[in-house]
Each structure stands twice: as C-alpha cells, then as structure tokens.
Design an enzyme around this catalytic site. Structure first.
Site, PDB file in Angstrom:
ATOM      1  N   SER A 139     -79.710 -17.238   2.356  1.00 51.06           N
ATOM      2  CA  SER A 139     -80.775 -18.005   1.400  1.00 51.06           C
ATOM      3  C   SER A 139     -82.008 -16.700   1.712  1.00 51.06           C
ATOM      4  O   SER A 139     -82.122 -16.043   2.543  1.00 51.06           O
ATOM      5  CB  SER A 139     -81.310 -18.973   1.951  1.00 51.06           C
ATOM      6  N   TYR A 153     -82.603 -24.631   9.357  1.00 46.53           N
ATOM      7  CA  TYR A 153     -81.988 -24.081   8.067  1.00 46.53           C
ATOM      8  C   TYR A 153     -82.232 -22.434   8.132  1.00 46.53           C
ATOM      9  O   TYR A 153     -81.249 -21.670   7.903  1.00 46.53           O
ATOM     10  CB  TYR A 153     -82.745 -24.762   6.673  1.00 46.53           C
TER      11      TYR A 153
HETATM   12  N1  LIG Z   1     -80.341 -24.369  -4.443  1.00 51.95           N
HETATM   13  C1  LIG Z   1     -81.213 -23.227  -4.034  1.00 51.95           C
HETATM   14  O1  LIG Z   1     -82.439 -23.254  -4.353  1.00 51.95           O
HETATM   15  C2  LIG Z   1     -80.736 -22.661  -2.802  1.00 51.95           C
HETATM   16  C3  LIG Z   1     -81.541 -21.481  -2.491  1.00 51.95           C
HETATM   17  C4  LIG Z   1     -81.286 -20.745  -1.371  1.00 51.95           C
HETATM   18  C5  LIG Z   1     -80.037 -20.819  -0.900  1.00 51.95           C
HETATM   19  N2  LIG Z   1     -79.030 -21.933  -1.182  1.00 51.95           N
HETATM   20  C6  LIG Z   1     -77.698 -22.034  -0.462  1.00 51.95           C
HETATM   21  O2  LIG Z   1     -76.907 -21.917  -1.646  1.00 51.95           O
HETATM   22  C7  LIG Z   1     -75.647 -22.660  -1.122  1.00 51.95           C
HETATM   23  C8  LIG Z   1     -75.198 -23.440  -2.309  1.00 51.95           C
HETATM   24  O3  LIG Z   1     -76.360 -24.460  -2.662  1.00 51.95           O
HETATM   25  P1  LIG Z   1     -76.216 -25.383  -3.842  1.00 51.95           P
HETATM   26  O4  LIG Z   1     -77.728 -25.163  -4.230  1.00 51.95           O
HETATM   27  O5  LIG Z   1     -75.204 -24.926  -4.876  1.00 51.95           O
HETATM   28  O6  LIG Z   1     -76.306 -26.703  -3.179  1.00 51.95           O
HETATM   29  P2  LIG Z   1     -75.278 -28.039  -3.402  1.00 51.95           P
HETATM   30  O7  LIG Z   1     -76.054 -29.034  -2.288  1.00 51.95           O
HETATM   31  O8  LIG Z   1     -74.836 -28.295  -4.707  1.00 51.95           O
HETATM   32  O9  LIG Z   1     -73.969 -27.092  -2.630  1.00 51.95           O
HETATM   33  C9  LIG Z   1     -73.664 -27.419  -1.272  1.00 51.95           C
HETATM   34  C10 LIG Z   1     -72.426 -28.010  -0.908  1.00 51.95           C
HETATM   35  O10 LIG Z   1     -71.960 -28.038   0.311  1.00 51.95           O
HETATM   36  C11 LIG Z   1     -71.313 -29.205   0.519  1.00 51.95           C
HETATM   37  N3  LIG Z   1     -70.923 -29.545   2.086  1.00 51.95           N
HETATM   38  C12 LIG Z   1     -72.002 -30.072   2.815  1.00 51.95           C
HETATM   39  N4  LIG Z   1     -71.536 -30.123   4.089  1.00 51.95           N
HETATM   40  C13 LIG Z   1     -70.440 -30.031   3.923  1.00 51.95           C
HETATM   41  C14 LIG Z   1     -69.236 -29.961   4.956  1.00 51.95           C
HETATM   42  N5  LIG Z   1     -69.401 -30.545   6.074  1.00 51.95           N
HETATM   43  N6  LIG Z   1     -67.956 -29.860   4.343  1.00 51.95           N
HETATM   44  C15 LIG Z   1     -67.791 -29.540   3.273  1.00 51.95           C
HETATM   45  N7  LIG Z   1     -68.604 -29.192   2.117  1.00 51.95           N
HETATM   46  C16 LIG Z   1     -69.901 -29.644   2.634  1.00 51.95           C
HETATM   47  C17 LIG Z   1     -71.881 -30.217  -0.142  1.00 51.95           C
HETATM   48  O11 LIG Z   1     -71.162 -31.444  -0.451  1.00 51.95           O
HETATM   49  C18 LIG Z   1     -72.391 -29.473  -1.693  1.00 51.95           C
HETATM   50  O12 LIG Z   1     -71.446 -29.728  -2.691  1.00 51.95           O
HETATM   51  C19 LIG Z   1     -76.034 -23.411   0.027  1.00 51.95           C
HETATM   52  O13 LIG Z   1     -75.587 -22.894   1.278  1.00 51.95           O
HETATM   53  C20 LIG Z   1     -77.440 -23.269   0.100  1.00 51.95           C
HETATM   54  O14 LIG Z   1     -78.107 -23.472   1.180  1.00 51.95           O
HETATM   55  C21 LIG Z   1     -79.592 -22.697  -2.250  1.00 51.95           C
END
Ligand SMILES: NC(=O)c1ccc[n+]([C@@H]2O[C@H](COP(=O)([O-])OP(=O)(O)OC[C@H]3O[C@@H](n4cnc5c(N)ncnc54)[C@H](O)[C@@H]3O)[C@@H](O)[C@H]2O)c1
Length: 246
Positions: A139, A153
């Site tokens: 991130s 985080y």
């Molecule tokens: N959305 C944003 O603005 C943003 C910004 C920076 C970084 N990110 C990072 O990008 C990545 C994807 O995020 P996203 O926005 O698609 O969010 P999201 O919540 O849709 O996807 C994350 C997925 O991880 C899964 N997960 C959580 N715990 C788990 C476990 N123990 N075992 C298996 N699966 C598990 C969740 O069920 C979810 O489907 C994440 O790592 C997030 O931290 C997102």
C-alpha cells in the site's frame, strides 16, 4: 500479453482487486485457482482459461499447502502467484499506544504471514516450471506515517516491500521474478465507506478520480507478463499521483 496455458494462484480473489486480476488472467487464457476466506463470488468469468475457487484461511499453513497442491494437481504446473490478501480494520487498528495486541497479531498474520506462506509454498512449484512471477500487494501507506495511525496495517505493508525484494533476490537464479504493487485509494469492498463519496476522495488525487480494481489488475498483469521479464524487486505505485505530490 499472452497467458495461454499458464497457471496461477490468486490469493484474496473473493472480491476487489484479486477478483479483477483472476478474471483478467482467465480472459487471457490462464488457468486460475481463486483463493479467499470469503465464500465464492458470483462474478468469476467463464473461460477461455479454466478456474476453481478454494475457500479457506490463508494464514493457516496447512490450508496454503493444500491450496497450492490442488492448483498444481488441477493445472499440472504453477507459473504465477498473486497475493492481494489484506485487512484494514478502521475501528480496531490504531496507534501503537492503544492498539490491543490481539489486533496487532491478527493484522500481521493476515497481511504479512499469508504472503510469506503462499510464497513459501509456491516457490518449489515455480522452480519446477522453470521460473515464474510473483506479485504482492502492499500500500502507499508503506511509504509514510499518518496522524490517524493504523500502525499494524502500515507496519505489515512496509514489511511486504522488503519481503518482495528478498524473494526477488533469493530466487532470481531460478528465473522467478517478484514485484510489489503499492495501491493508492481504490474503490473496492475494503473501501466501501467511499461508495457515493468518490468525488470527495477524488479531490485529493492528482489524476482526479478514485482508482478501480481494474487499474490495479492492469498493473499486475503487466508485472506478471513477459513484457516485464527484466523487472524484479521493483515497487509499482498505482495511486493516481497521490504520493508524487509534496
Ligand atoms: N482499496 C484500497 O484503497 C487499497 C489501498 C492500498 C492497498 N490496498 C491493498 O490491496 C489489497 C487488495 O485490497 P482490496 O481493495 O481488493 O480489498 P478487499 O477487501 O476486496 O480484498 C482483500 C481480500 O482479502 C481476503 N482475506 C482477508 N483475510 C483473509 C484470510 N485470512 N485468508 C484469505 N483471504 C483473506 C478478503 O476476504 C478479501 O476478499 C489489500 O492487501 C489491501 O490492503 C487496498
């Protein structure tokens, strides 16, 4: 970019970026195992590549080992690992002064341990295939502090930057590349709080819009593809310019 006949594990593919990446790989002809703790989403694309969904907790090493074994049994090989697993627990993740240690440990397990475990169990199969590519998801919070601290985080995302470089260097001789994407604000289930407030969030983004899971998938498929064959140990910021602005 051709992915015809290749095989991938996409961890965190129950929604958001992971699902967008898995769907793009399937469309490009790859065979994909989609893994997540959530139940199977409906929006998984049909072919040309084949796919199956594996529900499980990817902080559990036995689940990770089984998921990789099932992927290789189904597709006969493994060429790519993508891990988007992560949680951002607004209400529980806070400053080191007050965060409860159970929350700290859980966030580190999900955001970091799951990435280490999937890589640990993917590398032998990637070696067997003669090489491959890994993309981890950090991130832009790994690049800076925040007055509204979410220390578990931020620390987990910082650690992914060095884990990615370490994987890149350890396994470069095996023709395994590893890169990390640093997403900025992206409208996904994780950021459902922005639904309907996109314009407000977009005001803080130089390119004038909130990112989409598709923006992140585009970057990820490039890094997986042979077009990126000389790129390893790199960090790709996909944030519409947020971190470039002083
Ligand atoms: N959305 C944003 O603005 C943003 C910004 C920076 C970084 N990110 C990072 O990008 C990545 C994807 O995020 P996203 O926005 O698609 O969010 P999201 O919540 O849709 O996807 C994350 C997925 O991880 C899964 N997960 C959580 N715990 C788990 C476990 N123990 N075992 C298996 N699966 C598990 C969740 O069920 C979810 O489907 C994440 O790592 C997030 O931290 C997102």
């Amino acid at each position: 970019m051709s992915f015809e006949g290749k095989a991938a594990l996409v961890a965190g593919a129950g929604g958001g970026m992971g699902l967008a990446i898995a769907n793009d790989l399937i469309t490009a002809g790859a065979n994909v195992c989609l893994a997540d703790i959530k139940p199977r989403p409906e929006e998984i694309r049909e072919g040309p590549g084949t796919s199956f969904y594996r529900q499980g907790d990817l902080t559990d090493e036995a689940v990770v080992a089984e998921t990789l074994a099932e992927t290789v049994a189904a597709f006969g090989r493994l060429d790519y690992l993508v891990n988007t697993v992560g949680v951002l627990w607004f209400e529980r993740d806070s400053s080191l002064l007050e965060i409860d240690l159970e929350t700290w440990d859980q966030v580190l397990d999900i955001n970091l341990r799951s990435h280490m475990l999937t890589a640990r169990h993917a590398v032998p199969h990637l070696r067997e295939a003669g090489g491959g590519a890994i993309v981890l998801f950090s991130s832009i919070q790994a690049l800076r502090g925040d007055r509204l601290a979410q220390d578990a985080y931020g620390a987990s995302k910082g650690a992914l930057r060095s884990l990615s470089k370490s994987i890149a260097i350890q396994f470069a001789a095996d023709n395994i590349r590893c890169n990390v994407i640093l997403p900025g604000a992206t409208l996904s289930p994780m950021q459902a709080r922005w639904q309907g407030k996109e314009d407000e969030v977009a005001r803080h983004i130089p390119l004038g819009r909130v990112g989409t899971p598709q923006d992140q998938a585009n970057a990820c498929l490039f890094l997986l593809s042979d077009k990126a064959s000389f790129i390893t140990g790199a960090e790709l910021i996909v944030d519409g310019g947020i971190t470039a602005e002083a």
